[in-house]
Design a protein around this motif. Sequence first.
Motif, PDB file in Angstrom:
ATOM      1  N   PHE A   1      13.470  11.203  80.650  1.00  0.00           N
ATOM      2  CA  PHE A   1      14.542  12.107  81.041  1.00  0.00           C
ATOM      3  C   PHE A   1      13.930  13.194  81.904  1.00  0.00           C
ATOM      4  O   PHE A   1      12.950  13.828  81.521  1.00  0.00           O
ATOM      5  CB  PHE A   1      15.220  12.727  79.813  1.00  0.00           C
ATOM      6  CG  PHE A   1      16.196  13.810  80.173  1.00  0.00           C
ATOM      7  CD1 PHE A   1      17.393  13.504  80.786  1.00  0.00           C
ATOM      8  CD2 PHE A   1      15.901  15.140  79.935  1.00  0.00           C
ATOM      9  CE1 PHE A   1      18.290  14.498  81.132  1.00  0.00           C
ATOM     10  CE2 PHE A   1      16.790  16.141  80.267  1.00  0.00           C
ATOM     11  CZ  PHE A   1      17.984  15.818  80.872  1.00  0.00           C
ATOM     12  N   TYR A   2      14.481  13.375  83.077  1.00  0.00           N
ATOM     13  CA  TYR A   2      13.996  14.396  83.998  1.00  0.00           C
ATOM     14  C   TYR A   2      15.110  15.419  84.208  1.00  0.00           C
ATOM     15  O   TYR A   2      16.221  15.057  84.595  1.00  0.00           O
ATOM     16  CB  TYR A   2      13.578  13.760  85.327  1.00  0.00           C
ATOM     17  CG  TYR A   2      12.524  12.699  85.136  1.00  0.00           C
ATOM     18  CD1 TYR A   2      11.194  13.055  84.927  1.00  0.00           C
ATOM     19  CD2 TYR A   2      12.860  11.352  85.130  1.00  0.00           C
ATOM     20  CE1 TYR A   2      10.236  12.094  84.724  1.00  0.00           C
ATOM     21  CE2 TYR A   2      11.901  10.389  84.929  1.00  0.00           C
ATOM     22  CZ  TYR A   2      10.585  10.760  84.726  1.00  0.00           C
ATOM     23  OH  TYR A   2       9.627   9.794  84.519  1.00  0.00           O
TER      24      TYR A   2
ATOM     25  N   TRP B   1      24.411  18.683  85.884  1.00  0.00           N
ATOM     26  CA  TRP B   1      24.588  18.104  84.559  1.00  0.00           C
ATOM     27  C   TRP B   1      24.193  16.636  84.612  1.00  0.00           C
ATOM     28  O   TRP B   1      24.580  15.912  85.520  1.00  0.00           O
ATOM     29  CB  TRP B   1      26.034  18.240  84.081  1.00  0.00           C
ATOM     30  CG  TRP B   1      26.393  19.649  83.721  1.00  0.00           C
ATOM     31  CD1 TRP B   1      27.142  20.504  84.447  1.00  0.00           C
ATOM     32  CD2 TRP B   1      25.978  20.346  82.555  1.00  0.00           C
ATOM     33  NE1 TRP B   1      27.226  21.719  83.811  1.00  0.00           N
ATOM     34  CE2 TRP B   1      26.521  21.648  82.637  1.00  0.00           C
ATOM     35  CE3 TRP B   1      25.193  20.025  81.453  1.00  0.00           C
ATOM     36  CZ2 TRP B   1      26.315  22.608  81.672  1.00  0.00           C
ATOM     37  CZ3 TRP B   1      24.987  20.987  80.487  1.00  0.00           C
ATOM     38  CH2 TRP B   1      25.544  22.265  80.596  1.00  0.00           C
ATOM     39  N   THR B   2      23.402  16.204  83.639  1.00  0.00           N
ATOM     40  CA  THR B   2      22.904  14.836  83.597  1.00  0.00           C
ATOM     41  C   THR B   2      23.067  14.298  82.180  1.00  0.00           C
ATOM     42  O   THR B   2      22.835  15.025  81.208  1.00  0.00           O
ATOM     43  CB  THR B   2      21.407  14.794  83.986  1.00  0.00           C
ATOM     44  OG1 THR B   2      21.246  15.464  85.227  1.00  0.00           O
ATOM     45  CG2 THR B   2      20.904  13.390  84.107  1.00  0.00           C
ATOM     46  N   VAL B   3      23.423  13.040  82.055  1.00  0.00           N
ATOM     47  CA  VAL B   3      23.518  12.403  80.746  1.00  0.00           C
ATOM     48  C   VAL B   3      22.097  12.077  80.266  1.00  0.00           C
ATOM     49  O   VAL B   3      21.294  11.514  81.012  1.00  0.00           O
ATOM     50  CB  VAL B   3      24.376  11.118  80.814  1.00  0.00           C
ATOM     51  CG1 VAL B   3      24.367  10.395  79.469  1.00  0.00           C
ATOM     52  CG2 VAL B   3      25.782  11.454  81.247  1.00  0.00           C
ATOM     53  N   VAL B   4      21.822  12.446  79.031  1.00  0.00           N
ATOM     54  CA  VAL B   4      20.503  12.181  78.448  1.00  0.00           C
ATOM     55  C   VAL B   4      20.532  10.786  77.816  1.00  0.00           C
ATOM     56  O   VAL B   4      21.413  10.492  77.005  1.00  0.00           O
ATOM     57  CB  VAL B   4      20.156  13.239  77.377  1.00  0.00           C
ATOM     58  CG1 VAL B   4      18.805  12.938  76.740  1.00  0.00           C
ATOM     59  CG2 VAL B   4      20.174  14.634  77.974  1.00  0.00           C
ATOM     60  N   PRO B   5      19.587   9.912  78.184  1.00  0.00           N
ATOM     61  CA  PRO B   5      19.562   8.574  77.576  1.00  0.00           C
ATOM     62  C   PRO B   5      19.314   8.671  76.065  1.00  0.00           C
ATOM     63  O   PRO B   5      18.592   9.573  75.615  1.00  0.00           O
ATOM     64  CB  PRO B   5      18.387   7.876  78.264  1.00  0.00           C
ATOM     65  CG  PRO B   5      18.028   8.712  79.437  1.00  0.00           C
ATOM     66  CD  PRO B   5      18.534  10.088  79.172  1.00  0.00           C
TER      67      PRO B   5
ATOM     68  N   GLY C   1      14.432  24.864  76.534  1.00  0.00           N
ATOM     69  CA  GLY C   1      14.921  25.786  77.540  1.00  0.00           C
ATOM     70  C   GLY C   1      16.068  25.276  78.376  1.00  0.00           C
ATOM     71  O   GLY C   1      16.540  25.992  79.258  1.00  0.00           O
ATOM     72  N   LEU C   2      16.543  24.064  78.130  1.00  0.00           N
ATOM     73  CA  LEU C   2      17.661  23.536  78.911  1.00  0.00           C
ATOM     74  C   LEU C   2      18.991  23.896  78.249  1.00  0.00           C
ATOM     75  O   LEU C   2      19.086  24.006  77.037  1.00  0.00           O
ATOM     76  CB  LEU C   2      17.561  22.017  79.046  1.00  0.00           C
ATOM     77  CG  LEU C   2      16.367  21.469  79.811  1.00  0.00           C
ATOM     78  CD1 LEU C   2      16.459  19.957  79.897  1.00  0.00           C
ATOM     79  CD2 LEU C   2      16.289  22.064  81.200  1.00  0.00           C
TER      80      LEU C   2
END
Length: 167
Positions: A139-140, A145-149, A157-158
């Motif tokens: 995960f980068y 906004w990004t879906v986390v696998p 911190g995110l």
Amino acid sequence: MRLTRCGVLLLAAIFAAQSSPSPLATLAITHPPDGGTIAYAPHGSHANASLRTDFWLEPGSEPAQSSKKNSLRLCVEVQRAEAGTYTWFAEGCFSTAQPITLMLPTAPANYLVKAALADGSVALVHAQTAFALWPTPAFYSTYEWTVVPPGAPVPLGLEVQMALDGS
């Protein structure tokens, strides 16, 4: 896991007697779960997997006597799938009170763990579990906004949004 020649012969005799385990004992491998997956960090050289078992000795059976409890051993054989067939990887016999950690190389693979609860050279009961070892998904973080696998670690911190309704 290292064994002396005597230990290898004892382990071979215990696993050879798989057709006649005692009905007076029960052995269950609780971790890793059968059919489960263990994820590892791709940057390491080894993945550690705890092997946890539960066993019960029926009251009144000979191994349940206090003098016999100290002689019980958990004998473990680990096989690794290579080219579709399982081959020997490691083996050993341990005290039932001793924690067991499997050190597995960090490469995607399938494993089969066979365990036997033994009193001396007599197998009381057998159990086995099969599991897969796979790297954690990458995960980068981005500014969008990004879906986390599933199974991917999230850096500290995110800002995280989660739907609590399961959607």
